[in-house]
Design a protein around this motif. Structure first.
Motif, PDB file in Angstrom:
ATOM      1  N   HIS A 246      -6.248  -3.833  -5.403  1.00 40.88           N
ATOM      2  CA  HIS A 246      -7.424  -2.987  -5.496  1.00 40.88           C
ATOM      3  C   HIS A 246      -7.583  -2.076  -4.179  1.00 40.88           C
ATOM      4  N   PHE A 247      -8.004  -0.792  -4.514  1.00 43.68           N
ATOM      5  CA  PHE A 247      -8.491   0.199  -3.308  1.00 43.68           C
ATOM      6  C   PHE A 247      -9.854   0.499  -3.731  1.00 43.68           C
ATOM      7  N   ARG A 248     -10.652   0.518  -2.718  1.00 44.88           N
ATOM      8  CA  ARG A 248     -11.983   0.825  -2.837  1.00 44.88           C
ATOM      9  C   ARG A 248     -12.065   2.054  -1.823  1.00 44.88           C
ATOM     10  N   GLN A 249     -12.861   3.203  -2.336  1.00 43.27           N
ATOM     11  CA  GLN A 249     -13.126   4.177  -1.412  1.00 43.27           C
ATOM     12  C   GLN A 249     -14.348   3.894  -0.514  1.00 43.27           C
ATOM     13  N   VAL A 250     -14.399   4.200   0.599  1.00 41.90           N
ATOM     14  CA  VAL A 250     -15.106   3.871   1.756  1.00 41.90           C
ATOM     15  C   VAL A 250     -15.287   5.004   2.739  1.00 41.90           C
ATOM     16  N   ARG A 251     -16.125   5.155   3.634  1.00 42.33           N
ATOM     17  CA  ARG A 251     -16.192   6.145   4.419  1.00 42.33           C
ATOM     18  C   ARG A 251     -15.570   6.056   5.549  1.00 42.33           C
ATOM     19  N   SER A 252     -15.296   4.715   6.186  1.00 43.25           N
ATOM     20  CA  SER A 252     -14.812   4.298   7.485  1.00 43.25           C
ATOM     21  C   SER A 252     -14.383   2.959   7.416  1.00 43.25           C
ATOM     22  N   ALA A 253     -13.248   2.531   8.074  1.00 43.99           N
ATOM     23  CA  ALA A 253     -12.902   0.978   8.474  1.00 43.99           C
ATOM     24  C   ALA A 253     -11.807   0.981   8.984  1.00 43.99           C
ATOM     25  N   PHE A 254     -11.515   0.000   9.941  1.00 45.12           N
ATOM     26  CA  PHE A 254     -10.668  -0.275  10.832  1.00 45.12           C
ATOM     27  C   PHE A 254     -10.676  -1.698  11.244  1.00 45.12           C
ATOM     28  N   ASN A 255      -9.695  -2.419  10.999  1.00 49.32           N
ATOM     29  CA  ASN A 255      -9.585  -3.855  11.656  1.00 49.32           C
ATOM     30  C   ASN A 255      -8.151  -4.172  12.255  1.00 49.32           C
ATOM     31  N   GLY A 256      -7.940  -3.133  12.942  1.00 50.68           N
ATOM     32  CA  GLY A 256      -6.640  -3.558  13.761  1.00 50.68           C
ATOM     33  C   GLY A 256      -5.397  -2.687  13.349  1.00 50.68           C
ATOM     34  N   LEU A 257      -5.585  -2.082  12.190  1.00 50.15           N
ATOM     35  CA  LEU A 257      -4.480  -1.424  11.702  1.00 50.15           C
ATOM     36  C   LEU A 257      -4.945  -0.629  10.409  1.00 50.15           C
ATOM     37  N   ALA A 258      -4.449   0.801  10.339  1.00 55.62           N
ATOM     38  CA  ALA A 258      -4.763   1.809   9.254  1.00 55.62           C
ATOM     39  C   ALA A 258      -3.505   2.704   9.099  1.00 55.62           C
ATOM     40  N   VAL A 259      -3.300   3.086   8.012  1.00 52.84           N
ATOM     41  CA  VAL A 259      -2.176   3.961   7.749  1.00 52.84           C
ATOM     42  C   VAL A 259      -2.709   5.317   6.978  1.00 52.84           C
ATOM     43  N   TYR A 260      -2.312   6.573   7.747  1.00 46.84           N
ATOM     44  CA  TYR A 260      -2.543   7.734   7.266  1.00 46.84           C
ATOM     45  C   TYR A 260      -1.582   8.619   6.837  1.00 46.84           C
ATOM     46  N   LYS A 261      -1.581   9.673   5.956  1.00 49.86           N
ATOM     47  CA  LYS A 261      -0.644  10.750   5.522  1.00 49.86           C
ATOM     48  C   LYS A 261      -0.959  11.695   6.461  1.00 49.86           C
ATOM     49  N   ARG A 262       0.127  12.435   6.638  1.00 50.10           N
ATOM     50  CA  ARG A 262       0.197  13.442   7.706  1.00 50.10           C
ATOM     51  C   ARG A 262      -0.985  14.517   7.351  1.00 50.10           C
ATOM     52  N   ASP A 263      -0.961  14.946   6.329  1.00 49.14           N
ATOM     53  CA  ASP A 263      -1.931  15.665   5.609  1.00 49.14           C
ATOM     54  C   ASP A 263      -3.289  15.317   5.674  1.00 49.14           C
TER      55      ASP A 263
ATOM     56  N   ALA B 254       0.877  -1.218   0.121  1.00 49.59           N
ATOM     57  CA  ALA B 254       0.006  -0.094   0.043  1.00 49.59           C
ATOM     58  C   ALA B 254       0.905   1.373  -0.167  1.00 49.59           C
ATOM     59  N   LEU B 255       1.906   1.331   0.637  1.00 53.31           N
ATOM     60  CA  LEU B 255       2.701   2.501   0.907  1.00 53.31           C
ATOM     61  C   LEU B 255       3.482   2.530  -0.606  1.00 53.31           C
ATOM     62  N   ASP B 256       3.680   1.587  -1.263  1.00 49.59           N
ATOM     63  CA  ASP B 256       4.290   1.704  -2.616  1.00 49.59           C
ATOM     64  C   ASP B 256       3.358   1.988  -3.652  1.00 49.59           C
ATOM     65  N   LYS B 257       1.970   2.380  -3.145  1.00 49.34           N
ATOM     66  CA  LYS B 257       0.928   2.559  -4.182  1.00 49.34           C
ATOM     67  C   LYS B 257       0.402   4.068  -3.487  1.00 49.34           C
ATOM     68  N   GLU B 258       1.016   4.821  -2.616  1.00 46.85           N
ATOM     69  CA  GLU B 258       0.729   5.919  -2.173  1.00 46.85           C
ATOM     70  C   GLU B 258      -0.222   6.890  -2.817  1.00 46.85           C
ATOM     71  N   ASP B 259       0.020   6.895  -4.174  1.00 44.28           N
ATOM     72  CA  ASP B 259      -0.753   7.777  -5.025  1.00 44.28           C
ATOM     73  C   ASP B 259      -2.298   7.681  -5.081  1.00 44.28           C
ATOM     74  N   GLN B 260      -2.774   6.380  -4.581  1.00 44.02           N
ATOM     75  CA  GLN B 260      -4.045   6.081  -4.638  1.00 44.02           C
ATOM     76  C   GLN B 260      -4.948   6.222  -3.426  1.00 44.02           C
ATOM     77  N   TRP B 261      -4.347   6.706  -2.307  1.00 44.16           N
ATOM     78  CA  TRP B 261      -4.947   6.956  -1.052  1.00 44.16           C
ATOM     79  C   TRP B 261      -4.457   8.065  -0.200  1.00 44.16           C
ATOM     80  N   ASP B 262      -5.098   8.469   0.649  1.00 40.73           N
ATOM     81  CA  ASP B 262      -4.901   9.544   1.626  1.00 40.73           C
ATOM     82  C   ASP B 262      -4.775   9.080   3.021  1.00 40.73           C
ATOM     83  N   ALA B 263      -5.594   7.968   3.267  1.00 37.11           N
ATOM     84  CA  ALA B 263      -5.849   7.100   4.449  1.00 37.11           C
ATOM     85  C   ALA B 263      -6.050   5.825   3.855  1.00 37.11           C
ATOM     86  N   VAL B 264      -5.474   4.588   4.477  1.00 39.26           N
ATOM     87  CA  VAL B 264      -6.109   3.288   4.242  1.00 39.26           C
ATOM     88  C   VAL B 264      -6.343   2.177   5.215  1.00 39.26           C
ATOM     89  N   ALA B 265      -7.336   1.488   5.203  1.00 35.36           N
ATOM     90  CA  ALA B 265      -7.531   0.410   5.827  1.00 35.36           C
ATOM     91  C   ALA B 265      -7.351  -1.039   5.125  1.00 35.36           C
TER      92      ALA B 265
END
Length: 334
Positions: free
Chosen positions: A243-260, A185-196
Protein backbone atom coordinates in the motif's frame (compact mmCIF):
# COMPACT_ATOMS: atom_id res chain seq x y z
CA UNK A 1 31.01 27.79 11.29
CA UNK A 2 28.38 25.17 11.95
CA UNK A 3 29.40 21.52 11.90
CA UNK A 4 27.37 18.47 10.93
CA UNK A 5 28.50 16.84 14.16
CA UNK A 6 26.80 19.55 16.22
CA UNK A 7 23.66 19.72 14.12
CA UNK A 8 22.79 16.07 13.59
CA UNK A 9 22.82 15.55 17.34
CA UNK A 10 19.88 17.91 17.52
CA UNK A 11 18.15 18.00 14.18
CA UNK A 12 17.17 14.63 12.75
CA UNK A 13 13.61 14.90 13.95
CA UNK A 14 13.55 18.07 15.96
CA UNK A 15 15.45 18.69 19.21
CA UNK A 16 17.28 15.84 20.89
CA UNK A 17 18.57 16.64 24.37
CA UNK A 18 18.58 14.91 27.72
CA UNK A 19 14.96 14.10 28.56
CA UNK A 20 15.33 15.28 32.13
CA UNK A 21 15.94 18.82 30.90
CA UNK A 22 13.49 18.88 27.96
CA UNK A 23 10.62 21.28 27.84
CA UNK A 24 7.46 20.41 25.93
CA UNK A 25 8.71 21.84 22.66
CA UNK A 26 11.96 19.91 22.82
CA UNK A 27 10.35 16.60 23.77
CA UNK A 28 7.78 16.85 20.99
CA UNK A 29 10.22 15.89 18.25
CA UNK A 30 12.97 14.04 20.09
CA UNK A 31 14.86 11.24 18.42
CA UNK A 32 14.16 7.97 20.21
CA UNK A 33 16.99 7.05 22.56
CA UNK A 34 18.32 3.48 22.49
CA UNK A 35 16.19 1.30 24.76
CA UNK A 36 19.11 -0.55 26.26
CA UNK A 37 20.56 2.71 27.58
CA UNK A 38 17.46 4.67 28.55
CA UNK A 39 14.72 2.17 29.41
CA UNK A 40 13.34 4.38 32.17
CA UNK A 41 12.61 7.14 29.64
CA UNK A 42 10.70 5.07 27.08
CA UNK A 43 7.24 6.10 28.28
CA UNK A 44 8.07 9.79 27.87
CA UNK A 45 9.39 9.63 24.32
CA UNK A 46 7.12 10.30 21.34
CA UNK A 47 7.68 7.33 19.09
CA UNK A 48 5.48 4.50 17.86
CA UNK A 49 6.78 0.94 17.86
CA UNK A 50 5.39 -1.66 15.47
CA UNK A 51 6.38 -5.16 14.51
CA UNK A 52 8.57 -5.75 11.47
CA UNK A 53 6.00 -7.14 9.03
CA UNK A 54 7.75 -9.31 6.43
CA UNK A 55 7.55 -7.86 2.94
CA UNK A 56 5.72 -9.96 0.35
CA UNK A 57 8.76 -9.82 -1.85
CA UNK A 58 11.32 -12.47 -2.76
CA UNK A 59 14.51 -10.86 -1.58
CA UNK A 60 16.56 -13.87 -2.62
CA UNK A 61 15.74 -13.28 -6.29
CA UNK A 62 15.61 -9.48 -6.11
CA UNK A 63 17.60 -7.58 -8.70
CA UNK A 64 17.06 -4.13 -10.17
CA UNK A 65 18.39 -4.01 -13.72
CA UNK A 66 19.25 -1.03 -15.89
CA UNK A 67 18.69 1.52 -13.11
CA UNK A 68 21.29 3.51 -11.21
CA UNK A 69 20.81 4.19 -7.50
CA UNK A 70 22.79 6.54 -5.29
CA UNK A 71 22.56 6.49 -1.50
CA UNK A 72 23.32 9.90 0.02
CA UNK A 73 23.44 10.92 3.65
CA UNK A 74 24.98 12.99 6.39
CA UNK A 75 26.99 11.65 9.30
CA UNK A 76 28.39 13.45 12.31
CA UNK A 77 31.70 11.73 11.74
CA UNK A 78 32.92 8.64 9.98
CA UNK A 79 33.95 6.77 13.10
CA UNK A 80 33.93 3.12 14.19
CA UNK A 81 30.20 2.94 14.91
CA UNK A 82 29.08 4.67 11.73
CA UNK A 83 31.57 2.71 9.65
CA UNK A 84 29.97 -0.56 10.71
CA UNK A 85 26.52 0.76 9.80
CA UNK A 86 27.78 1.95 6.41
CA UNK A 87 29.42 -1.41 5.74
CA UNK A 88 26.02 -3.03 6.27
CA UNK A 89 24.40 -0.45 4.01
CA UNK A 90 26.87 -1.23 1.22
CA UNK A 91 25.25 -4.66 0.88
CA UNK A 92 22.29 -2.82 -0.67
CA UNK A 93 24.36 -2.45 -3.85
CA UNK A 94 24.41 -6.22 -4.36
CA UNK A 95 20.83 -5.94 -5.68
CA UNK A 96 21.85 -3.75 -8.63
CA UNK A 97 23.94 -4.25 -11.73
CA UNK A 98 27.66 -3.86 -11.18
CA UNK A 99 28.69 -0.22 -11.20
CA UNK A 100 25.12 1.05 -10.92
CA UNK A 101 24.93 1.63 -7.17
CA UNK A 102 27.00 4.03 -5.10
CA UNK A 103 27.25 6.02 -1.89
CA UNK A 104 27.96 9.69 -1.26
CA UNK A 105 28.35 10.55 2.44
CA UNK A 106 29.08 13.98 3.88
CA UNK A 107 30.59 14.47 7.31
CA UNK A 108 32.62 16.91 9.36
CA UNK A 109 35.21 14.41 10.54
CA UNK A 110 36.65 11.16 9.22
CA UNK A 111 38.83 8.51 10.80
CA UNK A 112 41.05 7.38 7.96
CA UNK A 113 41.32 3.78 9.19
CA UNK A 114 37.58 3.30 8.88
CA UNK A 115 37.43 5.10 5.54
CA UNK A 116 40.08 2.73 4.17
CA UNK A 117 38.08 -0.26 5.44
CA UNK A 118 35.02 0.97 3.56
CA UNK A 119 37.00 1.70 0.40
CA UNK A 120 38.38 -1.85 0.53
CA UNK A 121 34.77 -3.04 0.24
CA UNK A 122 33.64 -0.43 -2.31
CA UNK A 123 36.32 1.60 -4.00
CA UNK A 124 33.68 3.96 -5.43
CA UNK A 125 32.53 5.07 -1.97
CA UNK A 126 32.47 8.86 -1.96
CA UNK A 127 33.19 10.64 1.33
CA UNK A 128 32.57 14.38 1.07
CA UNK A 129 33.81 16.74 3.76
CA UNK A 130 31.25 19.32 4.75
CA UNK A 131 31.83 22.54 2.81
CA UNK A 132 32.70 24.64 5.86
CA UNK A 133 30.80 27.61 4.50
CA UNK A 134 27.30 26.94 5.84
CA UNK A 135 26.54 30.13 7.80
CA UNK A 136 26.32 29.65 11.55
CA UNK A 137 23.24 31.78 11.94
CA UNK A 138 19.52 31.32 12.42
CA UNK A 139 17.72 28.22 13.70
CA UNK A 140 19.40 24.86 13.38
CA UNK A 141 17.00 23.54 10.69
CA UNK A 142 18.27 26.33 8.41
CA UNK A 143 21.84 25.19 8.95
CA UNK A 144 20.93 21.53 8.46
CA UNK A 145 19.14 22.48 5.24
CA UNK A 146 22.40 24.10 4.16
CA UNK A 147 24.32 20.86 4.66
CA UNK A 148 21.67 18.79 2.92
CA UNK A 149 21.67 21.21 -0.03
CA UNK A 150 25.46 21.05 -0.25
CA UNK A 151 25.27 17.26 -0.48
CA UNK A 152 22.35 17.47 -2.91
CA UNK A 153 24.33 19.79 -5.20
CA UNK A 154 27.19 17.31 -5.09
CA UNK A 155 25.12 14.27 -5.99
CA UNK A 156 23.18 16.08 -8.73
CA UNK A 157 26.46 16.16 -10.65
CA UNK A 158 26.37 12.36 -10.77
CA UNK A 159 24.25 10.05 -12.91
CA UNK A 160 21.45 8.17 -11.15
CA UNK A 161 17.79 7.26 -11.50
CA UNK A 162 16.95 6.87 -7.79
CA UNK A 163 18.34 8.92 -4.93
CA UNK A 164 18.06 7.25 -1.53
CA UNK A 165 18.43 9.95 1.12
CA UNK A 166 19.29 8.29 4.41
CA UNK A 167 20.36 9.37 7.88
CA UNK A 168 23.40 7.16 8.24
CA UNK A 169 24.10 7.71 11.95
CA UNK A 170 22.55 4.39 12.92
CA UNK A 171 18.99 5.59 12.41
CA UNK A 172 18.01 2.79 10.03
CA UNK A 173 19.25 -0.76 10.43
CA UNK A 174 20.48 -2.01 7.07
CA UNK A 175 19.29 -5.62 7.08
CA UNK A 176 16.99 -7.87 5.06
CA UNK A 177 13.91 -6.16 6.48
CA UNK A 178 15.03 -2.72 5.30
CA UNK A 179 16.42 -4.02 1.99
CA UNK A 180 13.14 -5.81 1.27
CA UNK A 181 11.04 -2.73 2.02
CA UNK A 182 13.08 -0.42 -0.23
CA UNK A 183 13.47 -2.92 -3.07
CA UNK A 184 9.75 -3.70 -2.95
CA UNK A 185 9.03 0.02 -3.44
CA UNK A 186 11.51 0.24 -6.31
CA UNK A 187 9.76 -2.71 -7.93
CA UNK A 188 6.53 -0.67 -7.78
CA UNK A 189 7.99 2.60 -9.02
CA UNK A 190 4.94 3.31 -11.16
CA UNK A 191 3.06 4.18 -7.96
CA UNK A 192 5.29 7.03 -6.75
CA UNK A 193 7.69 9.79 -7.68
CA UNK A 194 9.08 10.03 -4.15
CA UNK A 195 8.45 7.64 -1.29
CA UNK A 196 9.00 7.47 2.45
CA UNK A 197 8.22 4.50 4.65
CA UNK A 198 6.62 3.22 7.79
CA UNK A 199 9.03 1.98 10.44
CA UNK A 200 9.38 -0.36 13.37
CA UNK A 201 10.15 2.84 15.35
CA UNK A 202 8.49 6.00 14.03
CA UNK A 203 9.79 9.25 15.47
CA UNK A 204 9.95 11.96 12.83
CA UNK A 205 6.67 13.76 13.52
CA UNK A 206 7.98 17.20 12.61
CA UNK A 207 8.65 16.10 9.02
CA UNK A 208 5.23 14.46 8.72
CA UNK A 209 2.37 16.33 6.98
CA UNK A 210 -0.65 14.42 5.74
CA UNK A 211 -2.07 17.22 3.59
CA UNK A 212 -2.25 20.99 3.17
CA UNK A 213 -4.16 21.33 6.44
CA UNK A 214 -1.42 19.65 8.49
CA UNK A 215 0.25 21.90 11.04
CA UNK A 216 3.82 22.70 11.88
CA UNK A 217 3.53 20.50 14.95
CA UNK A 218 6.61 21.89 16.68
CA UNK A 219 5.35 25.47 16.53
CA UNK A 220 1.85 24.45 17.58
CA UNK A 221 3.26 22.05 20.21
CA UNK A 222 1.06 19.18 18.99
CA UNK A 223 3.75 16.67 17.96
CA UNK A 224 2.59 14.47 20.84
CA UNK A 225 -1.00 14.43 19.56
CA UNK A 226 -1.39 11.45 17.25
CA UNK A 227 -4.71 12.87 15.97
CA UNK A 228 -2.59 15.31 13.99
CA UNK A 229 -1.07 12.44 11.97
CA UNK A 230 -3.88 10.18 10.67
CA UNK A 231 -1.89 9.19 7.58
CA UNK A 232 1.07 8.08 9.68
CA UNK A 233 -1.05 6.16 12.16
CA UNK A 234 -3.02 4.42 9.40
CA UNK A 235 0.21 3.41 7.71
CA UNK A 236 1.74 2.11 10.93
CA UNK A 237 -1.34 -0.05 11.47
CA UNK A 238 -1.40 -1.35 7.87
CA UNK A 239 0.23 -4.74 7.43
CA UNK A 240 -0.11 -4.74 3.64
CA UNK A 241 3.32 -3.63 2.48
CA UNK A 242 2.09 -3.01 -1.07
CA UNK A 243 0.00 0.00 0.00
CA UNK A 244 1.06 3.55 -0.86
CA UNK A 245 -0.73 6.59 0.60
CA UNK A 246 -0.29 10.02 -0.90
CA UNK A 247 0.94 12.49 1.71
CA UNK A 248 2.41 15.95 1.73
CA UNK A 249 5.64 15.10 3.53
CA UNK A 250 7.27 12.36 5.61
CA UNK A 251 10.76 11.27 6.55
CA UNK A 252 11.79 8.71 9.12
CA UNK A 253 15.42 8.08 8.40
CA UNK A 254 15.10 7.23 4.70
CA UNK A 255 13.25 8.27 1.56
CA UNK A 256 13.68 7.55 -2.15
CA UNK A 257 13.35 10.11 -4.95
CA UNK A 258 13.25 9.84 -8.71
CA UNK A 259 15.51 12.34 -10.39
CA UNK A 260 12.69 14.11 -12.24
CA UNK A 261 10.76 14.51 -8.97
CA UNK A 262 13.53 16.60 -7.44
CA UNK A 263 13.96 19.00 -10.33
CA UNK A 264 15.41 22.21 -8.91
CA UNK A 265 13.94 21.74 -5.42
CA UNK A 266 16.11 22.44 -2.39
CA UNK A 267 15.81 21.88 1.33
CA UNK A 268 14.15 24.83 3.00
CA UNK A 269 13.49 25.42 6.70
CA UNK A 270 11.19 28.42 6.30
CA UNK A 271 7.92 28.22 8.20
CA UNK A 272 5.00 28.63 5.81
CA UNK A 273 2.31 27.74 8.33
CA UNK A 274 0.71 31.15 8.74
CA UNK A 275 -1.18 29.96 11.83
CA UNK A 276 2.03 28.92 13.59
CA UNK A 277 4.31 31.11 15.70
CA UNK A 278 7.99 31.15 14.88
CA UNK A 279 9.92 31.16 11.63
CA UNK A 280 11.35 27.66 11.27
CA UNK A 281 10.10 24.31 10.02
CA UNK A 282 11.59 20.89 9.37
CA UNK A 283 13.81 21.16 6.30
CA UNK A 284 12.27 18.06 4.72
CA UNK A 285 8.87 19.76 4.51
CA UNK A 286 10.08 22.58 2.26
CA UNK A 287 11.88 20.07 0.03
CA UNK A 288 8.79 17.91 -0.32
CA UNK A 289 6.38 20.85 -0.72
CA UNK A 290 8.44 22.00 -3.70
CA UNK A 291 8.19 18.58 -5.32
CA UNK A 292 4.45 18.21 -4.84
CA UNK A 293 3.88 21.78 -6.08
CA UNK A 294 5.61 20.65 -9.28
CA UNK A 295 3.26 17.69 -9.62
CA UNK A 296 5.31 14.92 -8.01
CA UNK A 297 3.43 12.15 -6.15
CA UNK A 298 4.90 11.90 -2.68
CA UNK A 299 3.82 8.60 -1.18
CA UNK A 300 4.11 6.87 2.17
CA UNK A 301 4.59 3.11 1.94
CA UNK A 302 3.31 0.71 4.59
CA UNK A 303 6.50 -1.33 4.40
CA UNK A 304 8.32 -0.95 7.70
CA UNK A 305 11.96 -0.05 7.70
CA UNK A 306 13.89 -1.59 10.55
CA UNK A 307 14.42 1.46 12.72
CA UNK A 308 16.90 1.53 15.55
CA UNK A 309 18.43 4.29 17.59
CA UNK A 310 22.02 4.60 18.74
CA UNK A 311 22.88 8.04 17.45
CA UNK A 312 22.62 10.03 20.67
CA UNK A 313 25.90 10.62 22.44
CA UNK A 314 26.51 11.69 26.00
CA UNK A 315 26.88 15.40 25.23
CA UNK A 316 23.81 17.05 26.73
CA UNK A 317 25.44 19.93 28.57
CA UNK A 318 26.83 21.69 25.51
CA UNK A 319 23.65 21.09 23.51
CA UNK A 320 21.40 22.27 26.33
CA UNK A 321 23.26 25.56 26.36
CA UNK A 322 22.95 25.86 22.58
CA UNK A 323 19.19 25.31 22.88
CA UNK A 324 18.98 28.07 25.51
CA UNK A 325 21.03 30.39 23.32
CA UNK A 326 18.75 29.68 20.35
CA UNK A 327 15.68 30.37 22.46
CA UNK A 328 17.09 33.70 23.61
CA UNK A 329 18.02 34.58 20.04
CA UNK A 330 14.51 33.81 18.76
CA UNK A 331 12.94 35.86 21.56
CA UNK A 332 15.13 38.79 20.58
CA UNK A 333 14.19 38.41 16.92
CA UNK A 334 10.49 38.36 17.75
Amino acid sequence: MASIAALLFLCQGGFAVAAASCNEEEVSCMIQMPANRHESLLETLPYETTEAVPVDFNLGDAHISDKVVLVAGLVKSLDAENAESIKSALKFCSYFDSGKCGFSVMGSEVEQTHLREILDIDSSFDFVRDPGDVPHEGPRPYMLAGFRNALLDHVLEKQWDYLVVADLDNTVKWDDQTFGVVLNALDKEDQWDAVAFSSTNYYDWWAARCDSRSKNCLSHKVCLDRREFPCIMETLQDSDTSHFRQVRSAFNGLAVYKRDAIGDCKYDAKNRDTTAPGHKDCEHVGFHDCMTANGARFMLNSGRLHGWWSNLGDEPEEEEQESKDEGQSEEAES
